[in-house]
Design a protein around this motif. Structure first.
Motif, PDB file in Angstrom:
ATOM      1  N   GLY A 197       0.782  -1.218   0.000  1.00  0.00           N
ATOM      2  CA  GLY A 197       0.000   0.000   0.000  1.00  0.00           C
ATOM      3  C   GLY A 197       0.815   1.269   0.000  1.00  0.00           C
ATOM      4  N   ASP A 198       1.762   1.365   0.879  1.00  0.00           N
ATOM      5  CA  ASP A 198       2.467   2.641   1.030  1.00  0.00           C
ATOM      6  C   ASP A 198       3.690   2.730   0.115  1.00  0.00           C
ATOM      7  OD1 ASP A 198       3.898   1.630   4.215  1.00  0.00           O
ATOM      8  OD2 ASP A 198       3.850   0.713   2.212  1.00  0.00           O
ATOM      9  N   ASP A 199       4.507   3.678   0.410  1.00  0.00           N
ATOM     10  CA  ASP A 199       5.664   3.966  -0.412  1.00  0.00           C
ATOM     11  C   ASP A 199       6.586   2.767  -0.517  1.00  0.00           C
ATOM     12  OD1 ASP A 199       8.562   6.106   0.046  1.00  0.00           O
ATOM     13  OD2 ASP A 199       7.814   4.996  -1.729  1.00  0.00           O
ATOM     14  N   GLY A 200       6.664   2.247  -1.724  1.00  0.00           N
ATOM     15  CA  GLY A 200       7.462   1.030  -1.914  1.00  0.00           C
ATOM     16  C   GLY A 200       8.940   1.311  -1.915  1.00  0.00           C
ATOM     17  N   GLU A 227      16.085  -0.696  -7.548  1.00  0.00           N
ATOM     18  CA  GLU A 227      17.542  -0.552  -7.600  1.00  0.00           C
ATOM     19  C   GLU A 227      18.077  -0.260  -6.197  1.00  0.00           C
ATOM     20  OE1 GLU A 227      19.560  -0.875 -10.143  1.00  0.00           O
ATOM     21  OE2 GLU A 227      18.414  -0.491 -11.984  1.00  0.00           O
ATOM     22  N   GLY A 228      19.040  -1.015  -5.767  1.00  0.00           N
ATOM     23  CA  GLY A 228      19.731  -0.737  -4.525  1.00  0.00           C
ATOM     24  C   GLY A 228      19.063  -1.262  -3.274  1.00  0.00           C
ATOM     25  N   GLU A 229      17.860  -1.750  -3.391  1.00  0.00           N
ATOM     26  CA  GLU A 229      17.194  -2.202  -2.159  1.00  0.00           C
ATOM     27  C   GLU A 229      17.622  -3.614  -1.775  1.00  0.00           C
ATOM     28  OE1 GLU A 229      13.077  -3.124  -1.889  1.00  0.00           O
ATOM     29  OE2 GLU A 229      12.938  -3.960  -3.918  1.00  0.00           O
ATOM     30  N   MET A 230      17.380  -3.927  -0.517  1.00  0.00           N
ATOM     31  CA  MET A 230      17.523  -5.312  -0.106  1.00  0.00           C
ATOM     32  C   MET A 230      16.128  -5.835   0.202  1.00  0.00           C
ATOM     33  SD  MET A 230      19.536  -7.210   3.032  1.00  0.00           S
ATOM     34  CE  MET A 230      21.160  -7.081   2.379  1.00  0.00           C
ATOM     35  N   ALA A 231      15.741  -6.860  -0.578  1.00  0.00           N
ATOM     36  CA  ALA A 231      14.403  -7.415  -0.384  1.00  0.00           C
ATOM     37  C   ALA A 231      14.526  -8.824   0.172  1.00  0.00           C
ATOM     38  CB  ALA A 231      13.652  -7.445  -1.715  1.00  0.00           C
ATOM     39  N   ALA A 232      13.761  -9.115   1.203  1.00  0.00           N
ATOM     40  CA  ALA A 232      13.742 -10.467   1.739  1.00  0.00           C
ATOM     41  C   ALA A 232      12.525 -11.178   1.188  1.00  0.00           C
ATOM     42  CB  ALA A 232      13.692 -10.427   3.256  1.00  0.00           C
ATOM     43  N   LEU A 233      12.728 -12.384   0.605  1.00  0.00           N
ATOM     44  CA  LEU A 233      11.596 -13.171   0.129  1.00  0.00           C
ATOM     45  C   LEU A 233      11.349 -14.234   1.174  1.00  0.00           C
ATOM     46  CD1 LEU A 233      12.611 -13.705  -3.632  1.00  0.00           C
ATOM     47  CD2 LEU A 233      11.593 -11.695  -2.531  1.00  0.00           C
ATOM     48  N   LEU A 234      10.180 -14.152   1.782  1.00  0.00           N
ATOM     49  CA  LEU A 234       9.885 -14.995   2.928  1.00  0.00           C
ATOM     50  C   LEU A 234       8.776 -15.964   2.550  1.00  0.00           C
ATOM     51  CD1 LEU A 234      11.001 -14.862   5.860  1.00  0.00           C
ATOM     52  CD2 LEU A 234       8.936 -13.570   6.463  1.00  0.00           C
ATOM     53  N   ARG A 252      12.490  -4.350   2.414  1.00  0.00           N
ATOM     54  CA  ARG A 252      11.115  -4.812   2.262  1.00  0.00           C
ATOM     55  C   ARG A 252      11.086  -6.311   2.481  1.00  0.00           C
ATOM     56  NH1 ARG A 252       8.257  -3.742  -3.007  1.00  0.00           N
ATOM     57  NH2 ARG A 252      10.265  -4.283  -3.960  1.00  0.00           N
ATOM     58  N   VAL A 253       9.972  -6.771   2.947  1.00  0.00           N
ATOM     59  CA  VAL A 253       9.767  -8.196   3.144  1.00  0.00           C
ATOM     60  C   VAL A 253       8.632  -8.636   2.227  1.00  0.00           C
ATOM     61  CG1 VAL A 253       9.271 -10.041   4.779  1.00  0.00           C
ATOM     62  CG2 VAL A 253      10.509  -7.992   5.537  1.00  0.00           C
ATOM     63  N   ILE A 254       8.935  -9.530   1.299  1.00  0.00           N
ATOM     64  CA  ILE A 254       7.909  -9.997   0.361  1.00  0.00           C
ATOM     65  C   ILE A 254       7.567 -11.422   0.747  1.00  0.00           C
ATOM     66  CG2 ILE A 254       7.440 -10.505  -2.064  1.00  0.00           C
ATOM     67  CD1 ILE A 254       9.790  -8.298  -2.474  1.00  0.00           C
ATOM     68  N   ARG A 255       6.309 -11.613   1.117  1.00  0.00           N
ATOM     69  CA  ARG A 255       5.909 -12.892   1.663  1.00  0.00           C
ATOM     70  C   ARG A 255       5.238 -13.736   0.576  1.00  0.00           C
ATOM     71  NH1 ARG A 255       5.474 -14.580   7.001  1.00  0.00           N
ATOM     72  NH2 ARG A 255       5.910 -12.527   7.885  1.00  0.00           N
ATOM     73  N   PHE A 256       5.766 -14.937   0.355  1.00  0.00           N
ATOM     74  CA  PHE A 256       5.211 -15.845  -0.650  1.00  0.00           C
ATOM     75  C   PHE A 256       4.399 -16.934   0.020  1.00  0.00           C
ATOM     76  CE2 PHE A 256       7.007 -15.328  -4.953  1.00  0.00           C
ATOM     77  CZ  PHE A 256       7.837 -14.248  -4.728  1.00  0.00           C
ATOM     78  N   ALA A 257       3.315 -17.357  -0.653  1.00  0.00           N
ATOM     79  CA  ALA A 257       2.593 -18.555  -0.242  1.00  0.00           C
ATOM     80  C   ALA A 257       1.856 -19.093  -1.452  1.00  0.00           C
ATOM     81  CB  ALA A 257       1.609 -18.231   0.873  1.00  0.00           C
ATOM     82  N   ASP A 258       1.887 -20.403  -1.634  1.00  0.00           N
ATOM     83  CA  ASP A 258       1.144 -21.050  -2.717  1.00  0.00           C
ATOM     84  C   ASP A 258       1.410 -20.447  -4.084  1.00  0.00           C
ATOM     85  OD1 ASP A 258      -0.011 -23.046  -1.272  1.00  0.00           O
ATOM     86  OD2 ASP A 258      -1.713 -21.769  -0.638  1.00  0.00           O
ATOM     87  N   GLY A 309       2.249 -17.418  -4.907  1.00  0.00           N
ATOM     88  CA  GLY A 309       1.909 -16.024  -5.129  1.00  0.00           C
ATOM     89  C   GLY A 309       2.434 -15.152  -4.001  1.00  0.00           C
ATOM     90  N   VAL A 310       2.462 -13.824  -4.264  1.00  0.00           N
ATOM     91  CA  VAL A 310       2.880 -12.888  -3.226  1.00  0.00           C
ATOM     92  C   VAL A 310       1.666 -12.558  -2.385  1.00  0.00           C
ATOM     93  CG1 VAL A 310       3.773 -10.582  -2.769  1.00  0.00           C
ATOM     94  CG2 VAL A 310       4.716 -11.943  -4.642  1.00  0.00           C
ATOM     95  N   VAL A 311       1.719 -12.805  -1.080  1.00  0.00           N
ATOM     96  CA  VAL A 311       0.545 -12.545  -0.235  1.00  0.00           C
ATOM     97  C   VAL A 311       0.690 -11.248   0.557  1.00  0.00           C
ATOM     98  CG1 VAL A 311      -0.219 -14.928  -0.037  1.00  0.00           C
ATOM     99  CG2 VAL A 311       1.516 -14.049   1.548  1.00  0.00           C
ATOM    100  N   GLU A 312       1.928 -10.757   0.701  1.00  0.00           N
ATOM    101  CA  GLU A 312       2.102  -9.535   1.477  1.00  0.00           C
ATOM    102  C   GLU A 312       3.447  -8.912   1.137  1.00  0.00           C
ATOM    103  OE1 GLU A 312       2.624 -10.168   5.624  1.00  0.00           O
ATOM    104  OE2 GLU A 312       2.877  -8.029   6.051  1.00  0.00           O
ATOM    105  N   VAL A 313       3.449  -7.572   1.018  1.00  0.00           N
ATOM    106  CA  VAL A 313       4.719  -6.861   0.915  1.00  0.00           C
ATOM    107  C   VAL A 313       4.767  -5.886   2.077  1.00  0.00           C
ATOM    108  CG1 VAL A 313       6.133  -5.290  -0.431  1.00  0.00           C
ATOM    109  CG2 VAL A 313       4.797  -7.069  -1.587  1.00  0.00           C
ATOM    110  N   HIS A 314       5.788  -6.022   2.894  1.00  0.00           N
ATOM    111  CA  HIS A 314       5.863  -5.220   4.102  1.00  0.00           C
ATOM    112  C   HIS A 314       7.150  -4.418   4.061  1.00  0.00           C
ATOM    113  CE1 HIS A 314       5.978  -4.175   8.342  1.00  0.00           C
ATOM    114  NE2 HIS A 314       7.207  -4.662   8.389  1.00  0.00           N
ATOM    115  N   VAL A 315       7.043  -3.108   4.337  1.00  0.00           N
ATOM    116  CA  VAL A 315       8.233  -2.263   4.349  1.00  0.00           C
ATOM    117  C   VAL A 315       8.706  -2.105   5.784  1.00  0.00           C
ATOM    118  CG1 VAL A 315       9.218  -0.029   3.751  1.00  0.00           C
ATOM    119  CG2 VAL A 315       7.425  -1.040   2.317  1.00  0.00           C
ATOM    120  N   ASN A 316       9.947  -2.525   6.030  1.00  0.00           N
ATOM    121  CA  ASN A 316      10.501  -2.357   7.370  1.00  0.00           C
ATOM    122  C   ASN A 316      10.766  -0.875   7.612  1.00  0.00           C
ATOM    123  OD1 ASN A 316      10.527  -5.010   8.238  1.00  0.00           O
ATOM    124  ND2 ASN A 316      12.483  -5.422   7.221  1.00  0.00           N
ATOM    125  N   ALA A 317      10.322  -0.366   8.722  1.00  0.00           N
ATOM    126  CA  ALA A 317      10.533   1.047   9.053  1.00  0.00           C
ATOM    127  C   ALA A 317      12.023   1.336   9.104  1.00  0.00           C
ATOM    128  CB  ALA A 317       9.889   1.348  10.395  1.00  0.00           C
TER     129      ALA A 317
END
Lengths: 251, 787
Positions: free
Chosen positions: A9-12, A50-57, A225-231, A233-241
């Protein structure tokens, strides 16, 4: 950058330029094993910046490895498109994918995959020899804190050391993206932290876009950012403060 | 155990191409063994039966002229079973439609009954009848070469008179299976024929009524052949005997025995090479299987399978592969053996043919193959049996690599990482790399050891016909003639040069060593008939003393400066101790030479000649042949170019077949070794190679790392391959060497090149097949699993 996955939802662009390194649309992968179709990915839409670190969970079988392999040009999707900057990866043939891996991608795997017949330095040199503007193998090993063990063969190194050699090998060519598939999966937590610190340092000092697969939520705190996978598909993208430094992580 | 057997079947199916390659290598070895020994025994038995049924004699002798009553005294020699006296004569033939004069051997047969010894096997027509003095029977090969059947005729110059001979029959004889004309080295059925004619007719023609000039006899069981020969020589000496000899020195028998001997050496050396290579291949395949199935072995043991059960499991895998190989070898060897036996039998014209491979041959082949398989797999099977289950369940320790010597010496500055990987991988398993190299080297060695024969034959031809015997024609005179006849020959059409030659049958003796041979007199200026030294340069004839061929000198154990006792066996039969003045090179026969004047002095005769070497103008050959046919003094003509041609043709035919086989076999060895080693290497290093692909190495670059190793080994195998091949060639040349025939050890650059080509081509093909597997490496799957 109009569409975002629903949870994003918010600023990616938590960090980095806000320009997408990868744009993924409707990514689908179906493995056919015998009589059964396995849907590893079911129409994923996503950007990595570019430049981000994304965790795929996600749990095993959720499709995150398949996703990462397709981004890295190791695998080809059944449907959907992947853009790397201005290039449509999904239109590449085998030779173009090889060149793409060679020029832009660094990989780190759970089982290190070092070449047993080459020393730490030579394992890194293996990549710098075919790269365009690499750093020196010594510099890369220094970056992961292994300057003292450059002449050791993999069989003479501990698991954590081997993984740091693998990271040095992945970053030595100054890749545009670093793709890590459970890099600490085979390590104890203390050693794992050392490895994560190395990744953290590469990401912040070189600004390399980094995607990190883990099924450990604690570890995801070091990402933008934390990108949560299940089945599939992506079920949630969460931005760590705020990114938690690797040395503070516990799991 | 049934579940384990199912696993075995699936394992075999998975590695089927590797298993097949090994089975084929075993099959080749077994096939060679079965084919060679089967053919050898079959031919041996067929020949023995032929000899037996047609009463082939065991001792032979010729005399100038002996009375018939002597036959009774010969029969009384202790150990003699049967005696048959005959009249034989070499004659010149004139056949309608054939320009060249052919030569014939006239042999008398009784008109009223079948011969007691050396009986004829009639193929067409009948034998001669009493009173019909012009009737003759021809040997089949000669009859076929000229289309001369009963009803046909030919002319022969018998005792200076040209006579018409009417063909009434065509026959085979155990005495002339290999019909070799005088001075010839290979049979030429067009230029030389055996002609059987009634005894009375021949006796009348040569004034030999109640006399004979040849005798042959058989021995009683247990008789001492040499003793009989000595007794016979004593009896015949007053009648001009030129020395009796046994079957071993009988030309036809000798040649066939030599052919059979070649089969025997083919049947022993080659199979051992194949089985050695197969043992090595089984070793690497089973070792690898045990290594990859480490955890399964641990599991089986944890479930309670004994070490022995595990060992038996892997032994069965080996046995399955060996069994397929042995069965293929049996089928192939049996089939090839029958074909080869028939081919030989046709070539030899055996009227009787047994084809049988003894059960023993099969049993020995199977046992040796299983032995080789056990030897190859023993270490791996032992390792599987001894592996403690707890250790087996853990992953194998990572392979340990070291810097190679090259690098430790600091010579590695220019090595790329890929080159390092290749070198270190070779050096990690130096024994395996060494055996792979030797395995590939065997392929080149097999080729060289068979193909060098062609090179050697060319050397023999060059030496014998271009350097020693440079004449176009050799004219044999019916009896010695004053040297003046040279002028008469020189006047004939197309004759450019004539050189006088004298040949005397002699026995040379040095202590207990003695040999019968022809002592050939040449002039010092002789240019058509020359002598050459060890380095193949011409040497001039010394004015006195003997010149011996190297083989004769060896047989008599003499060198330059030694003296030999020389007994002339014709004329006044002088005996003298003569010095050896020189030893010369010669590959065919055991000749001795002397200055013609010195020879005539030794014989206490005026300047006479018995042969003449002619250099001729080929455009006038028909006229010359015509003139020679009508010269009564001429007993026969040998056409040297025809001799070379028949020599080359006969050998080339045999060689072509063998070479084809050997190229196939050698290619199979190189393919089998490289394919199996590369597949094993791929299975060991698949993960490593996939990692490289992930890192951005192209398929070509990755293949180069794996196949580069084998390219290096294949290239490295050439030098040892050439060396081993040369060694094998040397031992074959030695084993084929006889007093009649020496094989110079000559391997041409073409042969080396061809061997290298076959090896590298086979290695490349197997490399390409493995390359396809490298191309289809599953990157993702390999990376997900731990080895």
């Amino acid at each position: 950058m109009t569409d975002r996955s629903k949870a994003d939802g918010d600023d990616g662009s938590a960090r980095g330029s806000g320009r997408a390194a990868f744009r993924v649309r409707g990514l689908t992968k179906v493995y056919r094993t015998g009589e059964v179709d396995v849907h590893a990915l079911r129409g994923v839409d996503l950007e990595l910046f570019e430049g981000e670190m994304a965790a795929l969970l996600g749990p095993s079988g959720s499709g995150k490895s398949t996703f990462l392999n397709i981004l890295g040009g190791l695998d080809q999707p059944t449907a959907g498109t992947v853009w790397f900057r201005d290039h449509e990866l999904t239109a590449y043939d085998e030779a173009a994918l090889t060149a793409y891996r060679r020029d832009h991608v660094g990989f780190v795997f759970q089982f290190y995959n070092l070449i047993p017949s080459l020393t730490a330095l030579e394992n890194v040199a293996l990549v710098t020899e075919i790269a365009d503007q690499p750093m020196s193998p010594f510099e890369a090993l220094n970056l992961v804190g292994l300057a003292g063990r450059i002449d050791h063969f993999p069989a003479q190194l501990s698991g954590g050391e081997q993984q740091r050699v693998a990271i040095a090998r992945a970053i030595a060519k100054r890749p545009d993206v670093l793709l890590c598939d459970e890099p600490t999966g085979a390590l104890d937590s203390k050693t794992g932290v050392v490895v994560l610190e190395a990744l953290e340092r590469v990401n912040s000092e070189l600004g390399t876009t980094t995607a990190l697969i883990t099924h450990n939520a604690g570890m995801a705190e070091m990402a933008d950012r934390v990108i949560r996978f299940a089945d599939g598909g992506v079920v949630e993208v969460h931005v760590n403060a705020a990114r938690r430094p690797a040395r503070e992580l516990v799991w | 155990m049934r579940a384990l057997d199912r696993k075995l079947r699936r394992d075999l199916r998975r590695i089927w191409l590797q298993a097949l390659a090994i089975a084929l290598v075993i099959g080749c070895g077994v096939a060679m063994y079965v084919m060679s020994l089967g053919t050898l025994r079959s031919l041996d038995e067929s020949r023995a039966a032929y000899y037996e049924r047609y009463r082939f004699a065991q001792v032979f002798a010729t005399v100038k002229r002996a009375p018939d009553r002597l036959a009774r005294r010969i029969a009384a020699i202790p150990g003699v079973a049967r005696v048959e006296t005959r009249i034989v004569s070499n004659v010149m033939l004139d056949i309608a439609g054939m320009a060249e004069p052919a030569r014939g051997l006239l042999i008398s047969i009784p008109e009223r009954h079948a011969p007691d010894l050396n009986k004829l096997h009639m193929r067409i027509g009948r034998s001669v009848e009493p009173g019909r003095t012009a009737e003759v029977v021809l040997n089949e090969a000669f009859s076929q070469a000229h289309g001369l059947l009963p009803g046909g005729y030919l002319h022969a110059v018998i005792n200076g008179r040209k006579r018409r001979l009417d063909v009434v029959g065509v026959a085979l004889s155990p005495e002339h299976i290999y019909a070799l004309g005088p001075g010839a080295i290979m049979p030429d059925d067009r230029l030389f024929g055996i002609i059987w004619i009634g005894r009375e007719a021949l006796a009348a023609a040569y004034d030999l009524e109640d006399s004979f000039n040849a005798v042959s006899l058989t021995l009683m069981r247990g008789a001492q052949e040499q003793q009989v020969i000595d007794d016979l020589d004593r009896l015949l000496e007053p009648y001009g005997g030129v020395g009796a000899y046994g079957r071993d020195d009988q030309t036809s028998h000798w040649y066939i025995s030599n052919e059979l001997k070649q089969l025997e050496s083919m049947g022993t050396v080659a199979p051992l090479i194949f089985l050695g290579v197969a043992a090595f291949l089984l070793n690497i395949v089973v070792s690898r299987l045990v290594a990859t199935e480490r955890e399964q072995i641990g599991l089986l043991k944890a479930f309670g399978y004994s070490g022995r059960a595990v060992a038996w499991h892997y032994t069965k895998l080996m046995l399955a592969i060996v069994t397929v190989g042995v069965l293929l070898g049996f089928a192939g060897g049996g089939w090839l053996g029958r074909g080869l036996t028939e081919l030989y039998a046709e070539f030899f014209r055996f009227p009787i043919l047994y084809f049988r491979i003894e059960p023993r041959t099969f049993a020995v082949a199977a046992l040796i193959s299983i032995g080789a398989g056990l030897a190859g797999t023993l270490s791996a099977v032992r390792r599987a049996a001894m592996l403690p289950p707890a250790v087996a369940m853990q992953p194998a320790p990572p392979p340990v690599y070291r810097k190679t010597l090259v690098e430790r010496l600091g010579l590695d500055t220019y090595l790329t990482q890929a080159a390092r990987m290749i070198l270190r991988h070779i050096m990690r398993r130096p024994l395996r790399a060494g055996l792979t190299t030797v395995g590939i080297a065997m392929s080149a060695a097999i080729l060289i050891s068979s193909m060098f024969m062609m090179d050697s034959i060319e050397v023999i031809i060059d030496v014998q016909f271009n350097r020693i015997h440079r004449q176009d024609l050799t004219v044999a005179l019916a009896e010695t003639k004053p040297i003046g006849i040279v002028r008469e020959l020189a006047r004939m059409p197309g004759v450019m040069r004539v050189e006088p030659v004298r040949a005397v049958a002699v026995r040379m003796r040095n202590g207990h060593r003695s040999r019968r041979t022809a002592l050939i007199g040449l002039t010092a200026e002789s240019d058509l008939g020359r002598l050459i030294d060890h380095d193949l340069n011409p040497v001039s004839m010394p004015p006195s003393g003997l010149v011996l061929s190297a083989k004769l000198a060896e047989v008599l154990d003499v060198g330059r400066g030694d003296r030999l006792e020389v007994h002339a066996m014709e004329g006044r039969r002088p005996v003298a101790r003569l010095p050896v003045s020189a030893v010369v090179e010669e590959f065919l026969g055991t000749s001795a030479y002397m200055d013609i004047a010195a020879l005539n002095r030794f014989m206490a005769e005026p300047p006479v000649i018995s042969l003449a070497y002619l250099q001729t103008d080929s455009r006038l050959e028909t006229a010359l042949y015509d003139a020679l046919k009508n010269t009564p003094a001429v007993a026969g003509v040998t056409i040297e170019t025809a001799a070379v041609e028949s020599f080359r043709e006969t050998l080339a035919e045999n060689m072509l077949l063998m070479t084809t086989f050997n190229v196939m076999f050698a290619g199979l060895i190189a393919f089998g070794v490289v394919y199996n080693s590369a597949r094993i290497s791929l299975s060991e290093r698949g993960r490593e190679l996939a990692s490289l692909r992930v890192l951005g190495f192209t398929r070509g670059e990755v293949s180069a790392i794996l196949l580069g190793e084998f390219a290096l080994l294949a290239l490295a195998s050439l030098a040892p391959g050439f060396l081993i091949g040369y060694g094998l060639a040397w031992s074959m040349a030695l084993s084929f060497e006889t007093e009649l025939f020496r094989i110079p050890l000559a391997v041409s650059r073409e042969t080396y090149g061809f061997a290298a080509l076959v090896v590298l081509a086979s290695a490349t093909i197997s490399g390409l097949i493995v390359r396809r597997r490298i191309d289809s490496l599953d990157l993702v799957a390999v990376l997900k699993t731990r080895e």
